[in-house]
Design a protein around this motif. Structure first.
Motif, PDB file in Angstrom:
ATOM      1  N   MET A  91       0.830  -1.206   0.000  1.00 42.50           N
ATOM      2  CA  MET A  91       0.000   0.000   0.000  1.00 42.50           C
ATOM      3  C   MET A  91       0.867   1.260   0.000  1.00 42.50           C
ATOM      4  O   MET A  91       0.560   2.229  -0.691  1.00 42.50           O
ATOM      5  N   VAL A  92       1.942   1.239   0.763  1.00 42.03           N
ATOM      6  CA  VAL A  92       2.856   2.390   0.801  1.00 42.03           C
ATOM      7  C   VAL A  92       3.479   2.590  -0.580  1.00 42.03           C
ATOM      8  O   VAL A  92       3.594   3.716  -1.069  1.00 42.03           O
ATOM      9  N   GLU A  93       3.852   1.494  -1.235  1.00 36.97           N
ATOM     10  CA  GLU A  93       4.431   1.587  -2.582  1.00 36.97           C
ATOM     11  C   GLU A  93       3.402   2.120  -3.576  1.00 36.97           C
ATOM     12  O   GLU A  93       3.727   2.946  -4.439  1.00 36.97           O
ATOM     13  N   ALA A  94       2.151   1.682  -3.460  1.00 32.46           N
ATOM     14  CA  ALA A  94       1.094   2.182  -4.352  1.00 32.46           C
ATOM     15  C   ALA A  94       0.888   3.683  -4.139  1.00 32.46           C
ATOM     16  O   ALA A  94       0.714   4.436  -5.101  1.00 32.46           O
ATOM     17  N   ARG A  95       0.916   4.121  -2.876  1.00 31.59           N
ATOM     18  CA  ARG A  95       0.770   5.549  -2.575  1.00 31.59           C
ATOM     19  C   ARG A  95       1.933   6.350  -3.171  1.00 31.59           C
ATOM     20  O   ARG A  95       1.739   7.429  -3.729  1.00 31.59           O
ATOM     21  N   LYS A  96       3.117   5.794  -3.080  1.00 29.19           N
ATOM     22  CA  LYS A  96       4.304   6.455  -3.630  1.00 29.19           C
ATOM     23  C   LYS A  96       4.187   6.601  -5.148  1.00 29.19           C
ATOM     24  O   LYS A  96       4.466   7.668  -5.704  1.00 29.19           O
ATOM     25  N   ARG A  97       3.758   5.521  -5.818  1.00 26.01           N
ATOM     26  CA  ARG A  97       3.577   5.585  -7.280  1.00 26.01           C
ATOM     27  C   ARG A  97       2.497   6.586  -7.661  1.00 26.01           C
ATOM     28  O   ARG A  97       2.647   7.350  -8.618  1.00 26.01           O
ATOM     29  N   LEU A  98       1.393   6.591  -6.920  1.00 31.37           N
ATOM     30  CA  LEU A  98       0.314   7.540  -7.197  1.00 31.37           C
ATOM     31  C   LEU A  98       0.811   8.974  -7.045  1.00 31.37           C
ATOM     32  O   LEU A  98       0.526   9.831  -7.888  1.00 31.37           O
ATOM     33  N   SER A  99       1.557   9.240  -5.994  1.00 32.63           N
ATOM     34  CA  SER A  99       2.085  10.596  -5.780  1.00 32.63           C
ATOM     35  C   SER A  99       2.989  11.022  -6.935  1.00 32.63           C
ATOM     36  O   SER A  99       2.936  12.175  -7.385  1.00 32.63           O
ATOM     37  N   ALA A 100       3.801  10.094  -7.425  1.00 30.71           N
ATOM     38  CA  ALA A 100       4.675  10.408  -8.560  1.00 30.71           C
ATOM     39  C   ALA A 100       3.853  10.691  -9.813  1.00 30.71           C
ATOM     40  O   ALA A 100       4.171  11.605 -10.586  1.00 30.71           O
ATOM     41  N   GLN A 101       2.786   9.931 -10.021  1.00 32.17           N
ATOM     42  CA  GLN A 101       1.921  10.149 -11.181  1.00 32.17           C
ATOM     43  C   GLN A 101       1.208  11.494 -11.087  1.00 32.17           C
ATOM     44  O   GLN A 101       1.097  12.221 -12.083  1.00 32.17           O
ATOM     45  N   ILE A 102       0.734  11.827  -9.900  1.00 35.46           N
ATOM     46  CA  ILE A 102       0.065  13.119  -9.690  1.00 35.46           C
ATOM     47  C   ILE A 102       1.041  14.253  -9.988  1.00 35.46           C
ATOM     48  O   ILE A 102       0.706  15.217 -10.682  1.00 35.46           O
ATOM     49  N   SER A 103       2.246  14.131  -9.487  1.00 31.50           N
ATOM     50  CA  SER A 103       3.271  15.152  -9.707  1.00 31.50           C
ATOM     51  C   SER A 103       3.581  15.308 -11.201  1.00 31.50           C
ATOM     52  O   SER A 103       3.687  16.432 -11.704  1.00 31.50           O
ATOM     53  N   ALA A 104       3.700  14.198 -11.894  1.00 29.25           N
ATOM     54  CA  ALA A 104       3.996  14.255 -13.332  1.00 29.25           C
ATOM     55  C   ALA A 104       2.858  14.914 -14.096  1.00 29.25           C
ATOM     56  O   ALA A 104       3.096  15.726 -15.003  1.00 29.25           O
ATOM     57  N   ARG A 105       1.615  14.593 -13.744  1.00 31.42           N
ATOM     58  CA  ARG A 105       0.468  15.225 -14.433  1.00 31.42           C
ATOM     59  C   ARG A 105       0.408  16.716 -14.150  1.00 31.42           C
ATOM     60  O   ARG A 105       0.048  17.505 -15.026  1.00 31.42           O
ATOM     61  N   ARG A 106       0.735  17.100 -12.928  1.00 35.79           N
ATOM     62  CA  ARG A 106       0.732  18.534 -12.595  1.00 35.79           C
ATOM     63  C   ARG A 106       1.757  19.289 -13.433  1.00 35.79           C
ATOM     64  O   ARG A 106       1.495  20.391 -13.894  1.00 35.79           O
ATOM     65  N   LYS A 107       2.929  18.674 -13.611  1.00 35.84           N
ATOM     66  CA  LYS A 107       3.970  19.310 -14.421  1.00 35.84           C
ATOM     67  C   LYS A 107       3.527  19.438 -15.876  1.00 35.84           C
ATOM     68  O   LYS A 107       3.939  20.355 -16.571  1.00 35.84           O
ATOM     69  N   GLN A 108       2.691  18.517 -16.327  1.00 35.51           N
ATOM     70  CA  GLN A 108       2.196  18.553 -17.700  1.00 35.51           C
ATOM     71  C   GLN A 108       0.958  19.430 -17.835  1.00 35.51           C
ATOM     72  O   GLN A 108       0.468  19.654 -18.932  1.00 35.51           O
ATOM     73  N   GLY A 109       0.447  19.905 -16.703  1.00 36.91           N
ATOM     74  CA  GLY A 109      -0.754  20.730 -16.720  1.00 36.91           C
ATOM     75  C   GLY A 109      -2.014  19.913 -16.963  1.00 36.91           C
ATOM     76  O   GLY A 109      -3.025  20.449 -17.409  1.00 36.91           O
ATOM     77  N   MET A 110      -1.982  18.627 -16.674  1.00 35.34           N
ATOM     78  CA  MET A 110      -3.110  17.740 -16.948  1.00 35.34           C
ATOM     79  C   MET A 110      -3.792  17.260 -15.666  1.00 35.34           C
ATOM     80  O   MET A 110      -4.628  16.374 -15.715  1.00 35.34           O
ATOM     81  N   SER A 111      -3.485  17.847 -14.554  1.00 38.16           N
ATOM     82  CA  SER A 111      -3.968  17.304 -13.280  1.00 38.16           C
ATOM     83  C   SER A 111      -5.438  17.592 -12.996  1.00 38.16           C
ATOM     84  O   SER A 111      -6.091  16.825 -12.302  1.00 38.16           O
ATOM     85  N   ALA A 112      -5.979  18.672 -13.515  1.00 38.42           N
ATOM     86  CA  ALA A 112      -7.349  19.067 -13.180  1.00 38.42           C
ATOM     87  C   ALA A 112      -8.376  18.002 -13.556  1.00 38.42           C
ATOM     88  O   ALA A 112      -9.353  17.790 -12.842  1.00 38.42           O
ATOM     89  N   GLU A 113      -8.165  17.318 -14.659  1.00 36.55           N
ATOM     90  CA  GLU A 113      -9.108  16.314 -15.128  1.00 36.55           C
ATOM     91  C   GLU A 113      -9.264  15.141 -14.155  1.00 36.55           C
ATOM     92  O   GLU A 113     -10.312  14.536 -14.070  1.00 36.55           O
ATOM     93  N   LEU A 114      -8.197  14.822 -13.455  1.00 38.57           N
ATOM     94  CA  LEU A 114      -8.206  13.644 -12.585  1.00 38.57           C
ATOM     95  C   LEU A 114      -8.079  13.976 -11.100  1.00 38.57           C
ATOM     96  O   LEU A 114      -7.925  13.066 -10.281  1.00 38.57           O
ATOM     97  N   GLU A 115      -8.155  15.233 -10.753  1.00 41.86           N
ATOM     98  CA  GLU A 115      -7.928  15.673  -9.372  1.00 41.86           C
ATOM     99  C   GLU A 115      -8.825  14.956  -8.362  1.00 41.86           C
ATOM    100  O   GLU A 115      -8.354  14.483  -7.335  1.00 41.86           O
ATOM    101  N   ASP A 116     -10.129  14.857  -8.672  1.00 37.47           N
ATOM    102  CA  ASP A 116     -11.051  14.190  -7.743  1.00 37.47           C
ATOM    103  C   ASP A 116     -10.729  12.709  -7.587  1.00 37.47           C
ATOM    104  O   ASP A 116     -10.731  12.175  -6.474  1.00 37.47           O
ATOM    105  N   MET A 117     -10.446  12.048  -8.711  1.00 38.32           N
ATOM    106  CA  MET A 117     -10.107  10.625  -8.656  1.00 38.32           C
ATOM    107  C   MET A 117      -8.816  10.401  -7.888  1.00 38.32           C
ATOM    108  O   MET A 117      -8.712   9.479  -7.075  1.00 38.32           O
ATOM    109  N   ASP A 118      -7.821  11.258  -8.134  1.00 38.18           N
ATOM    110  CA  ASP A 118      -6.547  11.145  -7.430  1.00 38.18           C
ATOM    111  C   ASP A 118      -6.733  11.335  -5.932  1.00 38.18           C
ATOM    112  O   ASP A 118      -6.186  10.579  -5.130  1.00 38.18           O
ATOM    113  N   SER A 119      -7.524  12.334  -5.567  1.00 39.42           N
ATOM    114  CA  SER A 119      -7.762  12.599  -4.144  1.00 39.42           C
ATOM    115  C   SER A 119      -8.469  11.427  -3.471  1.00 39.42           C
ATOM    116  O   SER A 119      -8.116  11.030  -2.363  1.00 39.42           O
ATOM    117  N   SER A 120      -9.459  10.860  -4.147  1.00 42.38           N
ATOM    118  CA  SER A 120     -10.187   9.712  -3.598  1.00 42.38           C
ATOM    119  C   SER A 120      -9.282   8.507  -3.440  1.00 42.38           C
ATOM    120  O   SER A 120      -9.312   7.813  -2.407  1.00 42.38           O
TER     121      SER A 120
END
Length: 164
Positions: A91-120
Motif C-alpha cells: 500500500m505504501v508503494e502504491a501511494r508512492k507511485r500515485l504521488s509520482a503520477q500526480i506530480s507528473a500530471r501537474r507538471k504537464q498541466g493535466m492534473s485538473a481532469e483527474l484531481e477528484d479521482m486522485d484525491s479519492s
C-alpha cells in the motif's frame, strides 16, 4: 515415522507454505532451507546441473552436513504479522507511485481532469495504510515476545523476530 527425521526444502516464492503446514500437521519436523546456501553447497560439490533429482540429493546431503540449518515454521501470529506488514508495504508503494503520477500530471498541466479521482484514491490508500498499522499494533500487542522486541510505531522496520 523415524524419530529425528527432518524434511528439508527450499523456499519457492511462497509455494512452500502449504507443504510446510501439511508436513507439520503430519507430525514431521520440517525446515525451510535458504536457497543461496543450497546453491553454494552445490557449487562446492561441483554440481551445476539443476533437476529435481539433483536438488533432492543436494538438499539431503546439505542437511546431513548442516543438520542445524533451516528455519522452523513460524507460529500463526508471526505468519499473520508478516502478511499484514507485506500488505502495508504494498500500500505504501502504491501511494508512492500515485504521488509520482500526480506530480507528473501537474507538471504537464493535466492534473485538473483527474484531481477528484486522485484525491479519492490517495485517501483510500491512506485509510488502508492506517488500518493495517492499527492491526499490526494489535497483533504485536497481543504477543508479549513481540511487544518486548518490537519498535515504535514511527519506525516500521521489522525486528529480526518478525522477519522471515
Amino acid at each position: 515415522m523415524p524419530d529425528g527425521l527432518t524434511v528439508g526444502f527450499e523456499a519457492t516464492g511462497g509455494q512452500e507454505w502449504a507443504l510446510w503446514r501439511v508436513l507439520i500437521s503430519m507430525g514431521l519436523n520440517a525446515v525451510q532451507l535458504p536457497p543461496a546456501q543450497i546453491k553454494a553447497f552445490a557449487l562446492s560439490m561441483g554440481k551445476r546441473a539443476k533437476t529435481d533429482q539433483i536438488d533432492a540429493e543436494l538438499i539431503a546431503r546439505f542437511m546431513a552436513f548442516r543438520p542445524e540449518a533451516g528455519r522452523t515454521l513460524p507460529d500463526e501470529k508471526l505468519q499473520f504479522l508478516r502478511v499484514l506488514t507485506v500488505r502495508r508495504a504494498q500500500m505504501v508503494e502504491a501511494r508512492k507511485r500515485l504521488s509520482a503520477q500526480i506530480s507528473a500530471r501537474r507538471k504537464q498541466g493535466m492534473s485538473a481532469e483527474l484531481e477528484d479521482m486522485d484525491s479519492s484514491l490517495k485517501a483510500f490508500l491512506e485509510s488502508q495504510i492506517s488500518e493495517l498499522e492499527q492491526r499490526i499494533e494489535s497483533v504485536i500487542g497481543e504477543a508479549e515476545e513481540l511487544s518486548a522486541t518490537c519498535c515504535s510505531r514511527q519506525d516500521w522496520q521489522l525486528p529480526a523476530i518478525i522477519q522471515f
